[in-house]
Enzyme design. Structure first.
Site, mmCIF file in Angstrom:
data_model
loop_
_atom_site.group_PDB
_atom_site.id
_atom_site.type_symbol
_atom_site.label_atom_id
_atom_site.label_comp_id
_atom_site.label_asym_id
_atom_site.label_seq_id
_atom_site.Cartn_x
_atom_site.Cartn_y
_atom_site.Cartn_z
ATOM 1 N N LYS A 183 0.898 -1.261 0.026
ATOM 2 C CA LYS A 183 0.201 0.058 -0.153
ATOM 3 C C LYS A 183 0.775 1.286 -0.018
ATOM 4 O O LYS A 183 0.534 2.468 -0.506
ATOM 5 C CB LYS A 183 -1.039 0.103 1.263
ATOM 6 C CG LYS A 183 -1.721 -1.153 1.445
ATOM 7 C CD LYS A 183 -2.687 -1.152 0.306
ATOM 8 C CE LYS A 183 -3.868 -2.168 0.763
ATOM 9 N NZ LYS A 183 -3.564 -3.534 0.700
ATOM 10 N N ASP A 184 2.212 1.087 0.604
ATOM 11 C CA ASP A 184 3.039 2.452 0.470
ATOM 12 C C ASP A 184 3.414 2.971 -0.845
ATOM 13 O O ASP A 184 3.606 3.970 -0.992
ATOM 14 C CB ASP A 184 4.194 1.946 1.355
ATOM 15 C CG ASP A 184 4.173 1.796 2.773
ATOM 16 O OD1 ASP A 184 3.717 2.447 3.332
ATOM 17 O OD2 ASP A 184 4.831 0.744 3.444
#
Ligand code: PLP
Length: 486
Positions: A112-113
């Site tokens: 998700k980063d």
């Protein structure tokens, strides 16, 4: 050429990229989709020597045409910097004869980063562009990883506030600690007594609540979304598929034009949809293989053409994929429905009222780029152990689901393409399940002890994100029922 976005439920509406990013969800409840998928301009030969940041700019400027190149470069520079523990940003690792694209080298050690480190910058740039005078309130439902990545991305970003809702008993201990220890004057974290779908439905309901919207506007606030329904999340994810192909070429693992299959551990269907967009842009990807855990609603969909969420929700060791309503699938449904927004809206309404819908044979034929597979809990654990024993490589549970599905696909001998697996989380994040898969004696051990053990077994450095939570204070204690979210 300018690229506009339209809603999956209303083709007449048109929004610039910055407006679509700012509002998250279209006013009719549909998702924003690009009017056309742009074509990748440079050749792979030109791309292969570029850095991650350079490729990000090449890809994103095609999708986000109302941002200037300077704005995009500024966002990219702020996002993909020393928050990542490697200059490559998304390294490729070869184990057995498969490539693992490690997407977990950012601040919160999950993929998700890749998108959430850039979204806050895209959002604030979009707000400036649209002269938005209201404070942006990010509402996020999380199955574990989005929450922390969004909190980290938005913490103390001026002009924004963020509220994260997570299922109380549906995330790993490390995931929960990462969230409830989040610092920042603009962050709130709330545990929901329900599952991820409850949290996601609750957030969607707040977005669609016109009355609530008005009330907030009066007080100077406006909602936006950091969930993968925001195209500001989707577009940055297209980048790493272009990057991966370019690097495979540079490393002479493939020849230019060779097709490679991509296996993606899937939950909300954002990551694999990004792969589809990359393929449409011209990256020579073969099959897009959608890997599910025991919540195999997507596998069943690809097999039968019936999407049916009426089934038991299973809590698995790959919690970020414990999802029965894959929001981003709506974007694919729209495409295979021939961009028919009326039909898409009807199917989504059926999903809402009856929990299921069935696509036509014609639509099914348009799914030929995709294949589905799933792994049971035993198969997932077995795969972690097997790859570790053969190669010493330790992968997390989500990646293991994909790795199992990849193996099955290859064994079926449908094509001879090489395989790229999207490796979506660090094994440190799911240390208990990973270590139990490798060594049965770990079942009773303390999670912090296991982190040390994993470090020894894998020969990797303990990520900063893990070192951080070992001593941080719990700052968030709020809990509520799904009905109490508003
Ligand atoms: C979010 C997540 C997934 C699922 O990705 P989608 O884009 O929602 O399909 C898979 N693995 C991990 C570790 C995740 O955090």
């Amino acid at each position: 050429m300018s690229l506009y976005y339209k809603s999956t439920r209303n083709s007449d509406m048109r929004a610039a990229a910055s407006e679509a990013i700012l509002t998250g969800l279209a006013p009719d409840g549909g998702l924003f989709v690009p009017e056309r998928i742009p074509v990748l301009k440079p050749s792979m030969d030109e791309l292969k020597s570029m850095s991650y940041q350079e490729i990000a700019c090449v890809v994103m400027k095609e999708f986000l045409t109302d941002f200037t190149e300077e704005e995009l470069k500024d966002c990219i520079q702020k996002a993909y910097d020393s928050k990542f523990d490697t200059e490559e940003i998304a390294p490729l690792v070869k184990a057995e004869d498969t490539y693992y694209l490690e997407l977990f080298h950012g601040a919160t050690i999950a993929f998700k980063d890749m998108a959430l480190s850039i979204l806050p910058h895209l959002l604030t740039a979009a707000a400036r562009k649209n002269r938005a005078d209201k404070e942006i309130v990010i509402l996020t439902a999380t199955s574990g990883d989005t929450g922390k990545a969004a909190l980290a991305g938005f913490a103390d970003v001026e002009g924004t506030r963020i509220i994260v809702f997570y299922p109380k008993n549906g995330v790993s201990r490390v995931q929960e600690l990462q969230m409830v220890t989040q610092k920042g004057s603009n962050v709130d974290v709330v545990a929901i007594r329900g599952n991820f779908d409850d949290a996601q439905s609750g957030v969607k309901a707040m977005f669609e609540d016109k009355e609530l919207g008005r009330e907030l506007a009066e007080k100077g606030y406006q909602f936006s979304s950091a969930n993968s329904i925001n195209i500001g999340r989707l577009v940055p994810q297209v980048v790493y598929y272009v990057f991966a192909y370019a690097k495979l070429l540079e490393n002479e693992e493939i020849a230019d034009g060779d097709r490679i299959n991509v296996v993606v551990p899937t939950g909300n269907f954002g990551n694999i949809l990004a792969a589809y967009y990359a393929k449409q842009m011209g990256v020579p990807l073969g099959k897009l293989i959608c890997a599910s855990n025991e919540n195999k609603v997507l596998y069943d969909f690809f097999e039968t053409g019936i999407y049916d969420r009426n089934r038991e929700f299973v809590l698995t060791t790959s919690p970020s994929m414990d999802i029965l309503i894959s929001s981003n699938l709506e974007r694919l449904i729209y495409l295979i429905a021939g961009e028919d927004s009326g039909r898409t809206a009807r199917l989504m309404e059926e999903l809402k009222t009856e929990g299921r819908y069935e696509i036509t044979d014609g639509m099914k034929e348009r799914l030929a780029d995709f294949a589905g597979g799933y792994a049971t809990e035993e198969e997932t654990a077995e795969r972690i152990r097997e790859v570790y024993e053969k190669t010493g490589y330790v992968m997390d549970t989500h990646t293991a689901v994909a790795s199992h599905v990849c193996n099955k696909y290859r064994e079926a001998g449908r094509d001879g393409c090489k395989c790229l697996i999207a490796s979506t989380a660090s094994p440190y994040k799911f240390v208990k399940s990973v270590m139990c898969a490798i060594d049965e004696n770990c079942a009773a051990a303390d999670e912090f002890e296991l982190l040390e053990k994993l470090k020894t077994v894998s020969g990797t450095r303990m990520p900063q994100a893990i070192r951080d939570i070992m001593e941080a204070d719990v700052l968030h204690h709020t809990e509520c029922d799904p009905g109490g979210m508003q």
